[in-house]
Design a protein around this motif. Structure first.
Motif, PDB file in Angstrom:
ATOM      1  N   LEU A   4      38.351  21.880  20.147  1.00  0.00           N
ATOM      2  CA  LEU A   4      39.756  21.362  20.510  1.00  0.00           C
ATOM      3  C   LEU A   4      39.615  22.405  22.703  1.00  0.00           C
ATOM      4  CD1 LEU A   4      42.440  19.854  21.506  1.00  0.00           C
ATOM      5  CD2 LEU A   4      43.785  22.231  19.945  1.00  0.00           C
ATOM      6  N   ALA A   5      39.521  23.558  22.043  1.00  0.00           N
ATOM      7  CA  ALA A   5      39.146  24.394  23.921  1.00  0.00           C
ATOM      8  C   ALA A   5      37.692  23.564  24.713  1.00  0.00           C
ATOM      9  CB  ALA A   5      38.566  25.965  23.724  1.00  0.00           C
ATOM     10  N   SER A   6      37.286  22.792  24.635  1.00  0.00           N
ATOM     11  CA  SER A   6      35.894  22.368  25.569  1.00  0.00           C
ATOM     12  C   SER A   6      36.608  21.439  25.546  1.00  0.00           C
ATOM     13  CB  SER A   6      34.668  22.544  24.287  1.00  0.00           C
ATOM     14  OG  SER A   6      34.134  23.699  24.077  1.00  0.00           O
ATOM     15  N   ILE A   7      37.387  20.303  25.032  1.00  0.00           N
ATOM     16  CA  ILE A   7      38.016  18.831  25.195  1.00  0.00           C
ATOM     17  C   ILE A   7      39.130  19.579  26.629  1.00  0.00           C
ATOM     18  CG2 ILE A   7      39.469  17.302  24.445  1.00  0.00           C
ATOM     19  CD1 ILE A   7      38.501  17.195  21.883  1.00  0.00           C
ATOM     20  N   ARG A   8      40.281  20.943  25.905  1.00  0.00           N
ATOM     21  CA  ARG A   8      40.656  21.063  27.082  1.00  0.00           C
ATOM     22  C   ARG A   8      39.901  20.713  28.673  1.00  0.00           C
ATOM     23  NH1 ARG A   8      45.574  21.261  25.753  1.00  0.00           N
ATOM     24  NH2 ARG A   8      46.818  21.698  23.426  1.00  0.00           N
ATOM     25  N   ILE A   9      39.143  22.094  28.521  1.00  0.00           N
ATOM     26  CA  ILE A   9      38.355  22.424  29.311  1.00  0.00           C
ATOM     27  C   ILE A   9      37.897  21.398  30.203  1.00  0.00           C
ATOM     28  CG2 ILE A   9      36.406  23.709  30.482  1.00  0.00           C
ATOM     29  CD1 ILE A   9      36.946  26.370  28.279  1.00  0.00           C
ATOM     30  N   PHE A  10      36.849  20.057  29.203  1.00  0.00           N
ATOM     31  CA  PHE A  10      36.823  19.325  29.908  1.00  0.00           C
ATOM     32  C   PHE A  10      37.415  18.724  30.624  1.00  0.00           C
ATOM     33  CE2 PHE A  10      35.723  14.716  28.955  1.00  0.00           C
ATOM     34  CZ  PHE A  10      34.816  14.514  29.817  1.00  0.00           C
ATOM     35  N   ALA A  23      37.452  25.945  36.532  1.00  0.00           N
ATOM     36  CA  ALA A  23      38.192  27.696  35.983  1.00  0.00           C
ATOM     37  C   ALA A  23      39.301  28.374  37.165  1.00  0.00           C
ATOM     38  CB  ALA A  23      36.889  28.546  36.350  1.00  0.00           C
ATOM     39  N   LYS A  24      38.942  28.017  37.919  1.00  0.00           N
ATOM     40  CA  LYS A  24      40.628  28.269  39.007  1.00  0.00           C
ATOM     41  C   LYS A  24      42.189  27.812  38.071  1.00  0.00           C
ATOM     42  CE  LYS A  24      43.465  28.615  42.903  1.00  0.00           C
ATOM     43  NZ  LYS A  24      43.021  28.576  44.349  1.00  0.00           N
ATOM     44  N   GLN A  25      42.026  26.381  38.029  1.00  0.00           N
ATOM     45  CA  GLN A  25      43.413  26.434  36.903  1.00  0.00           C
ATOM     46  C   GLN A  25      43.480  27.062  35.130  1.00  0.00           C
ATOM     47  OE1 GLN A  25      45.667  24.252  38.183  1.00  0.00           O
ATOM     48  NE2 GLN A  25      44.742  24.675  40.258  1.00  0.00           N
ATOM     49  N   LEU A  26      42.677  27.136  35.080  1.00  0.00           N
ATOM     50  CA  LEU A  26      42.896  27.536  33.584  1.00  0.00           C
ATOM     51  C   LEU A  26      42.428  29.119  33.716  1.00  0.00           C
ATOM     52  CD1 LEU A  26      39.880  24.893  31.819  1.00  0.00           C
ATOM     53  CD2 LEU A  26      42.451  24.993  31.993  1.00  0.00           C
ATOM     54  N   GLY A  27      42.298  29.730  34.222  1.00  0.00           N
ATOM     55  CA  GLY A  27      42.458  31.118  34.561  1.00  0.00           C
ATOM     56  C   GLY A  27      40.743  31.780  33.715  1.00  0.00           C
ATOM     57  N   ILE A  28      39.837  31.168  33.394  1.00  0.00           N
ATOM     58  CA  ILE A  28      38.552  31.223  33.009  1.00  0.00           C
ATOM     59  C   ILE A  28      37.377  31.415  34.270  1.00  0.00           C
ATOM     60  CG2 ILE A  28      39.312  30.620  30.847  1.00  0.00           C
ATOM     61  CD1 ILE A  28      37.504  28.084  30.878  1.00  0.00           C
ATOM     62  N   SER A  29      36.459  32.120  33.728  1.00  0.00           N
ATOM     63  CA  SER A  29      34.977  31.688  34.890  1.00  0.00           C
ATOM     64  C   SER A  29      34.352  31.037  34.823  1.00  0.00           C
ATOM     65  CB  SER A  29      34.652  33.101  34.348  1.00  0.00           C
ATOM     66  OG  SER A  29      33.611  32.537  33.013  1.00  0.00           O
ATOM     67  N   ASN A  30      33.886  30.558  35.718  1.00  0.00           N
ATOM     68  CA  ASN A  30      32.758  29.306  36.115  1.00  0.00           C
ATOM     69  C   ASN A  30      31.760  28.925  35.113  1.00  0.00           C
ATOM     70  OD1 ASN A  30      34.457  28.723  38.540  1.00  0.00           O
ATOM     71  ND2 ASN A  30      32.659  29.552  39.562  1.00  0.00           N
ATOM     72  N   SER A  31      31.271  30.626  34.394  1.00  0.00           N
ATOM     73  CA  SER A  31      30.333  30.433  33.051  1.00  0.00           C
ATOM     74  C   SER A  31      30.714  29.766  31.834  1.00  0.00           C
ATOM     75  CB  SER A  31      30.026  31.436  32.789  1.00  0.00           C
ATOM     76  OG  SER A  31      30.772  32.639  32.761  1.00  0.00           O
ATOM     77  N   VAL A  32      31.765  30.022  32.558  1.00  0.00           N
ATOM     78  CA  VAL A  32      32.562  29.607  30.584  1.00  0.00           C
ATOM     79  C   VAL A  32      33.090  28.170  31.130  1.00  0.00           C
ATOM     80  CG1 VAL A  32      34.792  29.851  29.112  1.00  0.00           C
ATOM     81  CG2 VAL A  32      33.603  31.922  30.054  1.00  0.00           C
ATOM     82  N   VAL A  33      33.409  27.563  31.962  1.00  0.00           N
ATOM     83  CA  VAL A  33      33.570  25.941  32.302  1.00  0.00           C
ATOM     84  C   VAL A  33      32.473  25.521  32.006  1.00  0.00           C
ATOM     85  CG1 VAL A  33      34.869  24.821  33.443  1.00  0.00           C
ATOM     86  CG2 VAL A  33      35.725  26.295  33.798  1.00  0.00           C
ATOM     87  N   THR A  34      31.365  25.727  32.968  1.00  0.00           N
ATOM     88  CA  THR A  34      29.609  25.126  32.783  1.00  0.00           C
ATOM     89  C   THR A  34      29.775  24.585  31.569  1.00  0.00           C
ATOM     90  OG1 THR A  34      29.458  26.286  35.268  1.00  0.00           O
ATOM     91  CG2 THR A  34      27.634  25.256  33.513  1.00  0.00           C
ATOM     92  N   ARG A  35      29.352  26.192  30.771  1.00  0.00           N
ATOM     93  CA  ARG A  35      29.047  26.375  29.233  1.00  0.00           C
ATOM     94  C   ARG A  35      29.305  25.942  28.040  1.00  0.00           C
ATOM     95  NH1 ARG A  35      28.923  31.424  29.276  1.00  0.00           N
ATOM     96  NH2 ARG A  35      31.217  31.777  28.073  1.00  0.00           N
ATOM     97  N   SER A  36      31.182  25.776  28.174  1.00  0.00           N
ATOM     98  CA  SER A  36      32.110  24.761  27.227  1.00  0.00           C
ATOM     99  C   SER A  36      31.845  23.914  26.971  1.00  0.00           C
ATOM    100  CB  SER A  36      32.772  25.017  27.522  1.00  0.00           C
ATOM    101  OG  SER A  36      33.854  25.996  27.306  1.00  0.00           O
TER     102      SER A  36
END
Length: 327
Positions: A4-10, A23-36
């Motif tokens: 579910l978290a990966s779906i939200r990021i995608f 990543a900016k909109q979600l308040g997380i790092s770029n690497s977390v977005v790429t990895r998810s």
């Protein structure tokens, strides 16, 4: 993988077509977005996003998946809003168990007053003559009128007290003169509800205490049946005053031995429910309503002044409860 978290990021990447902005909109790092996103693609076995040094775009499969993700996330948001609304306003059905004594006296007025305040609530009511007849798993809240409350793992809040009175019908008294002393009860037909002391009744007056052995001609569990039998002229009974107050008022029953004190005549009306860290809003609302209703209920005057008055405090409520009395 937290799908579910990966779906939200995608979904956020698909919305902005930019990993850094997602990543900016979600308040997380770029690497977390790429990895998810990569983990989600591996889980699905398909590529969802085309990545180049210049731009990000969705694959055909990615576009279809994003549309379904938007629908899913909208439904989840609706569910969250529904729960939030339920938390703010009581709704649904409460399973209520009540002793026949309470169900035929105060309960209808309590339910009517609460539903006038919370019209979205409904009730599933079970009425019992003996507390052992109902399991704790079968109710959300229970009203019990007991002489002595049994050991319980439930939260037990005293609401009010009622006293017993000895009664008979005018028809019975026309055939058998009313007893003028407790000892004369031995020559009368006595009816006993099973929760009453069945071996003897104890009385107290200025001369001391007297025990009268009771040999009932009728012993039955239901106080309703006993009251009806008394009204029919079958004999004399000991019943809760609140249970027969209308009959005493209209003259269909008469109180006996009013010049002596009936010992052990007190019953307490208890409100019982499971104590939970996160109590359902409907249950919390109903409990607070009932407690406040009895706290504000004015005490009626009585000749006897031995009614206990004291505070009772519940660990998760700021509502103070006063001992009252139902007459």
């Amino acid at each position: 993988m937290n799908q579910l978290a990966s779906i939200r990021i995608f979904a956020k990447v698909a919305e902005y077509l930019n990993f850094a902005e997602a990543a900016k909109q979600l308040g997380i790092s770029n690497s977390v977005v790429t990895r998810s996103v990569a983990t989600l693609e591996e889980h699905l076995g398909v590529r969802l996003v085309n990545r180049t040094t210049r731009r990000v775009s969705l694959t055909v499969t990615g576009q279809l998946y994003w549309e379904r993700c938007i629908e899913l996330l909208r439904q989840l948001d609706d569910m969250d809003e529904c729960i939030a609304s339920a938390v703010e306003q009581p709704t649904g059905s409460l399973r209520i168990a009540a002793s026949s004594l309470y169900a035929t006296t105060d309960l209808p007025d309590v339910l009517a007053a609460y539903r006038a305040q919370e019209p979205r609530m409904s009730f599933d009511l079970t009425v019992f003559d003996n507390m052992s007849d109902v399991a704790a798993s079968e109710f959300d809240v229970c009203f019990s009128a007991e002489r002595h409350l049994r050991d319980s793992s439930l939260v037990c809040r005293p609401l009010a007290q009622t006293r017993d009175v000895i009664v008979a019908s005018p028809d019975y008294l026309a055939r058998r003169p009313a007893p003028s002393t407790p000892g004369e009860l031995a020559s009368h037909d006595v009816l006993v509800a099973s929760d009453a002391p069945s071996r003897y009744w104890e009385f107290r007056d200025a001369h001391g205490t007297q025990r009268v052995v009771v040999r009932p001609i009728l012993n039955i569990q239901s106080p309703q049946v006993v009251k009806r039998a008394v009204q029919a002229g079958l004999g004399i009974a000991r019943l809760s005053r609140s249970f027969v107050q209308n009959e005493l008022a209209n003259g269909s029953l008469r109180a006996l031995l009013g010049d002596v004190t009936l010992c052990g005549d007190e019953r307490t009306v208890w409100l019982l429910y499971f104590g939970q860290p996160h109590m359902a809003v409907a249950l919390r609302s109903f409990v607070d309503f009932v407690v406040e209703r009895y706290r504000l209920k004015p005490l009626e005057s009585k000749a006897r002044s031995d009614v206990r008055v004291g505070p009772a405090q519940h660990q998760s409520s700021n509502t103070e409860l006063l001992w009252g009395e139902i007459l």
